[in-house]
Design a protein around this motif. Structure first.
Motif, PDB file in Angstrom:
ATOM      1  N   PHE A 188       0.825  -1.204   0.000  1.00 18.04           N
ATOM      2  CA  PHE A 188       0.000   0.000   0.000  1.00 18.04           C
ATOM      3  C   PHE A 188       0.864   1.261   0.000  1.00 18.04           C
ATOM      4  O   PHE A 188       0.681   2.168  -0.827  1.00 18.04           O
ATOM      5  CB  PHE A 188      -0.921   0.003   1.221  1.00 18.04           C
ATOM      6  CG  PHE A 188      -1.646   1.292   1.440  1.00 18.04           C
ATOM      7  CD1 PHE A 188      -2.806   1.584   0.741  1.00 18.04           C
ATOM      8  CD2 PHE A 188      -1.165   2.235   2.340  1.00 18.04           C
ATOM      9  CE1 PHE A 188      -3.479   2.784   0.934  1.00 18.04           C
ATOM     10  CE2 PHE A 188      -1.822   3.432   2.538  1.00 18.04           C
ATOM     11  CZ  PHE A 188      -2.984   3.712   1.833  1.00 18.04           C
ATOM     12  N   GLY A 189       1.800   1.343   0.923  1.00 16.25           N
ATOM     13  CA  GLY A 189       2.623   2.535   1.024  1.00 16.25           C
ATOM     14  C   GLY A 189       3.516   2.739  -0.176  1.00 16.25           C
ATOM     15  O   GLY A 189       3.671   3.866  -0.668  1.00 16.25           O
ATOM     16  N   CYS A 190       4.097   1.653  -0.675  1.00 20.80           N
ATOM     17  CA  CYS A 190       4.985   1.774  -1.836  1.00 20.80           C
ATOM     18  C   CYS A 190       4.213   2.261  -3.060  1.00 20.80           C
ATOM     19  O   CYS A 190       4.698   3.104  -3.821  1.00 20.80           O
ATOM     20  CB  CYS A 190       5.672   0.440  -2.120  1.00 20.80           C
ATOM     21  SG  CYS A 190       6.934  -0.006  -0.897  1.00 20.80           S
ATOM     22  N   GLN A 191       2.999   1.739  -3.253  1.00 19.27           N
ATOM     23  CA  GLN A 191       2.208   2.186  -4.395  1.00 19.27           C
ATOM     24  C   GLN A 191       1.763   3.631  -4.219  1.00 19.27           C
ATOM     25  O   GLN A 191       1.749   4.411  -5.180  1.00 19.27           O
ATOM     26  CB  GLN A 191       0.990   1.279  -4.584  1.00 19.27           C
ATOM     27  CG  GLN A 191       0.147   1.604  -5.803  1.00 19.27           C
ATOM     28  CD  GLN A 191       0.896   1.479  -7.114  1.00 19.27           C
ATOM     29  OE1 GLN A 191       1.927   0.798  -7.184  1.00 19.27           O
ATOM     30  NE2 GLN A 191       0.405   2.137  -8.151  1.00 19.27           N
ATOM     31  N   ALA A 192       1.399   4.012  -2.997  1.00 22.85           N
ATOM     32  CA  ALA A 192       1.016   5.405  -2.738  1.00 22.85           C
ATOM     33  C   ALA A 192       2.186   6.351  -3.006  1.00 22.85           C
ATOM     34  O   ALA A 192       2.005   7.438  -3.572  1.00 22.85           O
ATOM     35  CB  ALA A 192       0.533   5.554  -1.299  1.00 22.85           C
ATOM     36  N   GLY A 240      16.647  15.116  -2.971  1.00 23.58           N
ATOM     37  CA  GLY A 240      17.135  14.238  -4.030  1.00 23.58           C
ATOM     38  C   GLY A 240      17.134  12.760  -3.687  1.00 23.58           C
ATOM     39  O   GLY A 240      17.926  11.981  -4.236  1.00 23.58           O
ATOM     40  N   MET A 241      16.247  12.345  -2.797  1.00 23.08           N
ATOM     41  CA  MET A 241      16.209  10.932  -2.414  1.00 23.08           C
ATOM     42  C   MET A 241      15.538  10.090  -3.503  1.00 23.08           C
ATOM     43  O   MET A 241      14.493  10.478  -4.028  1.00 23.08           O
ATOM     44  CB  MET A 241      15.447  10.756  -1.091  1.00 23.08           C
ATOM     45  CG  MET A 241      16.143  11.344   0.107  1.00 23.08           C
ATOM     46  SD  MET A 241      15.272  10.921   1.648  1.00 23.08           S
ATOM     47  CE  MET A 241      16.248  11.856   2.828  1.00 23.08           C
ATOM     48  N   PRO A 242      16.121   8.950  -3.836  1.00 28.78           N
ATOM     49  CA  PRO A 242      15.508   8.088  -4.855  1.00 28.78           C
ATOM     50  C   PRO A 242      14.292   7.359  -4.298  1.00 28.78           C
ATOM     51  O   PRO A 242      14.144   7.188  -3.075  1.00 28.78           O
ATOM     52  CB  PRO A 242      16.629   7.104  -5.205  1.00 28.78           C
ATOM     53  CG  PRO A 242      17.456   7.027  -3.957  1.00 28.78           C
ATOM     54  CD  PRO A 242      17.405   8.413  -3.352  1.00 28.78           C
ATOM     55  N   ALA A 243      13.435   6.912  -5.212  1.00 29.97           N
ATOM     56  CA  ALA A 243      12.219   6.210  -4.810  1.00 29.97           C
ATOM     57  C   ALA A 243      12.533   4.968  -3.998  1.00 29.97           C
ATOM     58  O   ALA A 243      11.810   4.625  -3.054  1.00 29.97           O
ATOM     59  CB  ALA A 243      11.400   5.845  -6.050  1.00 29.97           C
ATOM     60  N   GLU A 244      13.601   4.278  -4.346  1.00 32.75           N
ATOM     61  CA  GLU A 244      13.953   3.040  -3.642  1.00 32.75           C
ATOM     62  C   GLU A 244      14.221   3.291  -2.160  1.00 32.75           C
ATOM     63  O   GLU A 244      13.869   2.476  -1.312  1.00 32.75           O
ATOM     64  CB  GLU A 244      15.191   2.393  -4.278  1.00 32.75           C
ATOM     65  CG  GLU A 244      14.993   1.892  -5.692  1.00 32.75           C
ATOM     66  CD  GLU A 244      15.042   2.993  -6.730  1.00 32.75           C
ATOM     67  OE1 GLU A 244      14.726   2.715  -7.908  1.00 32.75           O
ATOM     68  OE2 GLU A 244      15.397   4.145  -6.360  1.00 32.75           O
TER      69      GLU A 244
END
Length: 220
Positions: A120-124, A197-201
């Motif tokens: 849920f959180g990752c998709q949001a 500048g933090m990446p999505a990962e």
């Protein structure tokens, strides 16, 4: 410590699976066919302008011109610019709701609650990052932010999944859910991705770690 009262009037403490809720205010009556077509045409024009010029340059006058209607028509249909932006987000948010309420696991039913929280959180995070300007521009004013339909549905879903992890009797489900929801705030996501500048990962790994710590699960 006893469980607090339900976070929203009329909602049971069991935090059952939430029902789909739309962002925009419901119509008093079903739209006539011609009115529905006009609304769709306005939204198509607005979406095209956002794609071409960006959210910051979107105006009610511009949408009216692009759709070849009077400016008053746009105001009557959406109320104001925020209402128009919320309508643009409506399809994205309802699709997301459908996915986490009844879609395939692990986002939808069928996976353990911790895995569903992770998904849920990752998709949001991904959705918000993809449409960040639109989410920021459509953000309700501070007095309405936590009572808006999309926030309420997401919040109740997180509460339900937290309860399914069988937390200890002293766990305040509502406050833990609010902490988790704070991580998904569009303004914070914008700050972390654009200013820091933090990446999505990294953000997704941080979400999974926060969930695990919140429910006492072993680290990934």
């Amino acid at each position: 410590m006893s469980q607090p009262s339900p976070p929203f009037p009329g909602r049971p403490e069991s935090f059952d699976e939430p029902v789909l809720m739309q962002l925009t205010a419901p119509e008093d009556a079903p739209l006539r066919a011609d009115a529905a077509r006009n609304r769709a045409r306005l939204l198509e024009a607005a979406a095209r302008l956002v794609e071409e010029q960006g959210v910051a340059r979107l105006t009610m006058e511009g949408v009216a011109c692009a759709a070849a209607v009077g400016k008053g028509t746009v105001f009557r249909r959406f109320g104001d610019r925020t209402g128009l932006l919320m309508a643009l987000l409506d399809h994205t948010e309802k699709s997301f709701q459908d996915a986490f309420i009844s879609g395939p696991a692990p986002l939808g039913p069928g996976a353990p609650p911790v895995e569903r929280l992770h998904a849920f959180g990752c998709q949001a995070l991904r959705l918000t990052a993809e449409r960040l300007d639109l989410y920021l521009a459509a953000e309700p004013e501070v007095t309405r932010r936590f009572a808006s339909a999309p926030y309420r549905v997401r919040f109740m879903h997180v509460c339900m999944l937290l309860r399914q992890t069988n937390p200890g009797p002293d766990t305040d489900i509502e406050l833990v859910a609010q902490i988790l929801m704070g991580y998904l705030d569009p303004a914070l996501i914008g700050h972390l991705t654009r200013q820091r500048g933090m990446p999505a990962e990294r953000l997704e790994a941080g979400w999974r770690d926060l969930v695990n710590r919140s429910v006492g699960a072993p680290p990934a």
